[in-house]
Design a protein around this motif. Structure first.
Motif, PDB file in Angstrom:
ATOM      1  N   LEU A   2       0.986  -0.856   0.274  1.00 58.13           N
ATOM      2  CA  LEU A   2      -0.137   0.148  -0.365  1.00 58.13           C
ATOM      3  C   LEU A   2       1.056   0.904  -0.234  1.00 58.13           C
ATOM      4  CD1 LEU A   2      -2.669  -0.805   2.341  1.00 58.13           C
ATOM      5  CD2 LEU A   2      -2.915  -0.937   0.164  1.00 58.13           C
ATOM      6  N   ASP A   3       0.669   2.192  -0.967  1.00 55.73           N
ATOM      7  CA  ASP A   3       1.453   3.734  -0.561  1.00 55.73           C
ATOM      8  C   ASP A   3       0.254   4.581  -0.609  1.00 55.73           C
ATOM      9  OD1 ASP A   3       4.239   4.970  -2.098  1.00 55.73           O
ATOM     10  OD2 ASP A   3       2.404   5.871  -2.885  1.00 55.73           O
ATOM     11  N   HIS A   4       1.442   4.916   0.600  1.00 56.86           N
ATOM     12  CA  HIS A   4       0.418   6.488   0.500  1.00 56.86           C
ATOM     13  C   HIS A   4       1.052   7.700   0.305  1.00 56.86           C
ATOM     14  CE1 HIS A   4      -0.257   4.050   4.696  1.00 56.86           C
ATOM     15  NE2 HIS A   4      -1.012   5.253   4.529  1.00 56.86           N
ATOM     16  N   VAL A   5      -0.021   8.071  -0.966  1.00 56.10           N
ATOM     17  CA  VAL A   5       0.160   9.872  -2.247  1.00 56.10           C
ATOM     18  C   VAL A   5       1.207  10.629  -1.819  1.00 56.10           C
ATOM     19  CG1 VAL A   5      -0.845  10.701  -4.149  1.00 56.10           C
ATOM     20  CG2 VAL A   5      -1.221   8.350  -3.660  1.00 56.10           C
ATOM     21  N   VAL A   6       0.648  10.503  -0.703  1.00 57.06           N
ATOM     22  CA  VAL A   6       0.442  11.731   0.158  1.00 57.06           C
ATOM     23  C   VAL A   6       1.497  11.061   1.434  1.00 57.06           C
ATOM     24  CG1 VAL A   6       0.045  14.025   1.951  1.00 57.06           C
ATOM     25  CG2 VAL A   6      -1.094  13.953  -0.673  1.00 57.06           C
ATOM     26  N   PRO A   7       2.294  10.955   1.507  1.00 62.70           N
ATOM     27  CA  PRO A   7       3.210  10.281   2.893  1.00 62.70           C
ATOM     28  C   PRO A   7       2.812  10.615   4.324  1.00 62.70           C
ATOM     29  CG  PRO A   7       4.400  11.245   1.113  1.00 62.70           C
ATOM     30  CD  PRO A   7       3.418  11.923   1.106  1.00 62.70           C
ATOM     31  N   LEU A   8       2.218   9.959   5.304  1.00 61.65           N
ATOM     32  CA  LEU A   8       1.971   9.597   6.225  1.00 61.65           C
ATOM     33  C   LEU A   8       2.892  10.576   7.078  1.00 61.65           C
ATOM     34  CD1 LEU A   8       1.358   5.826   7.409  1.00 61.65           C
ATOM     35  CD2 LEU A   8      -0.524   7.685   7.560  1.00 61.65           C
ATOM     36  N   SER A   9       4.085  10.614   6.679  1.00 61.68           N
ATOM     37  CA  SER A   9       5.056  11.490   7.711  1.00 61.68           C
ATOM     38  C   SER A   9       4.431  12.837   7.432  1.00 61.68           C
ATOM     39  CB  SER A   9       5.921  11.298   7.340  1.00 61.68           C
ATOM     40  OG  SER A   9       6.381  11.241   5.854  1.00 61.68           O
ATOM     41  N   ARG A  10       3.698  13.895   5.804  1.00 57.90           N
ATOM     42  CA  ARG A  10       3.083  15.035   5.512  1.00 57.90           C
ATOM     43  C   ARG A  10       1.849  14.768   5.750  1.00 57.90           C
ATOM     44  NH1 ARG A  10       6.979  16.447   0.884  1.00 57.90           N
ATOM     45  NH2 ARG A  10       9.116  15.471   1.592  1.00 57.90           N
ATOM     46  N   GLY A  11       1.451  14.706   6.931  1.00 57.57           N
ATOM     47  CA  GLY A  11      -0.219  14.287   6.930  1.00 57.57           C
ATOM     48  C   GLY A  11      -1.249  13.169   6.428  1.00 57.57           C
ATOM     49  N   GLY A  12      -0.356  12.175   4.577  1.00 56.37           N
ATOM     50  CA  GLY A  12      -1.363  11.881   4.552  1.00 56.37           C
ATOM     51  C   GLY A  12      -2.122  10.811   5.309  1.00 56.37           C
ATOM     52  N   GLU A  13      -3.499  10.828   4.824  1.00 52.45           N
ATOM     53  CA  GLU A  13      -4.067   9.666   5.343  1.00 52.45           C
ATOM     54  C   GLU A  13      -4.083   8.267   4.773  1.00 52.45           C
ATOM     55  OE1 GLU A  13      -8.573  11.754   7.137  1.00 52.45           O
ATOM     56  OE2 GLU A  13      -7.798  12.783   5.254  1.00 52.45           O
ATOM     57  N   THR A  14      -4.902   7.658   5.783  1.00 56.80           N
ATOM     58  CA  THR A  14      -4.587   5.746   5.291  1.00 56.80           C
ATOM     59  C   THR A  14      -6.026   5.738   5.170  1.00 56.80           C
ATOM     60  OG1 THR A  14      -3.357   5.352   6.562  1.00 56.80           O
ATOM     61  CG2 THR A  14      -4.715   3.378   5.953  1.00 56.80           C
ATOM     62  N   ALA A  15      -7.038   6.693   3.586  1.00 59.28           N
ATOM     63  CA  ALA A  15      -8.096   6.188   3.013  1.00 59.28           C
ATOM     64  C   ALA A  15      -8.299   6.109   1.846  1.00 59.28           C
ATOM     65  CB  ALA A  15      -8.604   7.734   3.863  1.00 59.28           C
ATOM     66  N   TRP A  16      -9.427   5.576   1.270  1.00 53.89           N
ATOM     67  CA  TRP A  16      -8.903   5.242  -0.152  1.00 53.89           C
ATOM     68  C   TRP A  16      -8.539   6.331  -1.028  1.00 53.89           C
ATOM     69  CZ3 TRP A  16     -10.553   0.196  -1.766  1.00 53.89           C
ATOM     70  CH2 TRP A  16     -11.257   0.185  -1.344  1.00 53.89           C
ATOM     71  N   GLU A  17      -8.983   7.411  -0.541  1.00 52.25           N
ATOM     72  CA  GLU A  17      -8.822   9.021  -1.635  1.00 52.25           C
ATOM     73  C   GLU A  17      -7.113   8.807  -1.534  1.00 52.25           C
ATOM     74  OE1 GLU A  17     -10.767   8.443   0.250  1.00 52.25           O
ATOM     75  OE2 GLU A  17     -12.796   9.376  -0.197  1.00 52.25           O
ATOM     76  N   ASN A  18      -5.645   8.498  -0.619  1.00 53.91           N
ATOM     77  CA  ASN A  18      -5.164   8.973  -0.483  1.00 53.91           C
ATOM     78  C   ASN A  18      -3.982   7.061  -0.627  1.00 53.91           C
ATOM     79  OD1 ASN A  18      -2.365  10.146  -0.637  1.00 53.91           O
ATOM     80  ND2 ASN A  18      -2.533   9.958   1.430  1.00 53.91           N
TER      81      ASN A  18
END
Ligand SMILES: [Zn+2]
Length: 170
Positions: free
Chosen positions: A101-117
């Motif tokens: 699973l890849d976070h488009v906006v990384p978790l470290s930059r405030g990205g969420e674990t959600a369908w849209e990210n």
């Protein structure tokens, strides 16, 4: 072990995500309780007890319609189905083992674990991307609805233990 395909009263699986399968023991119990009709049997599979013997059902149908839960829960499996087991960066197909699973906006930059990210990514693209944000997936991640996922699920390989299952799943 889940060897029996459970269909709703409309002859469609009660669930696709995951596919509604029950154990042969549960199928025999439902049969005794008169809750199901058997549509197909395993020809070469008998189970015995001291005073009874029966073939094992391969496909059973509920006599009473059961309500379907039509929502698309966020999970790793459902996300891989949405992305058809394809890395969203290099567009190659992979097996579950080789996808992450890849976070488009990384978790470290405030990205969420959600369908849209979150998108499916192969290990190599995932490590190339790391915490950067300049690498974008080929298509924007979105929240699929249940029917979208079911349609995609049918394009992938569903479990098929008995030859008759494909008739009811497709
Ligand atoms: Zn890739």
């Amino acid at each position: 072990m889940s060897d029996v395909l459970l269909l709703n009263a409309d002859a469609q699986p009660t669930n696709y995500l995951p596919l509604s399968l029950i154990s042969w023991k549960a199928s025999i119990t439902y049969l005794w309780m008169d809750k199901i009709t058997v549509l197909d049997w395993y020809d070469d599979w008998l189970v015995r007890s001291t005073n009874w013997e029966t073939k094992v059902p391969a496909v059973v149908m509920l006599k009473k319609m059961q309500r379907r839960r039509a929502y698309s829960r966020f999970s790793k499996t459902n996300l891989f189905i949405r992305d058809l087991y394809t890395c969203q960066y290099c567009r190659k197909s992979y097996t579950r083992r080789d996808l992450t699973l890849d976070h488009v906006v990384p978790l470290s930059r405030g990205g969420e674990t959600a369908w849209e990210n979150v998108v499916a990514a192969c290990v190599s693209c995932n490590s190339k991307k790391a915490n950067k944000t300049d690498m974008k997936p080929k298509s924007a991640p979105y929240k699929p609805d249940y029917f979208d996922l079911v349609a995609k699920c049918k394009r992938l390989d569903l479990p098929n233990k008995h030859k008759s299952w494909s008739t009811y799943i497709s």
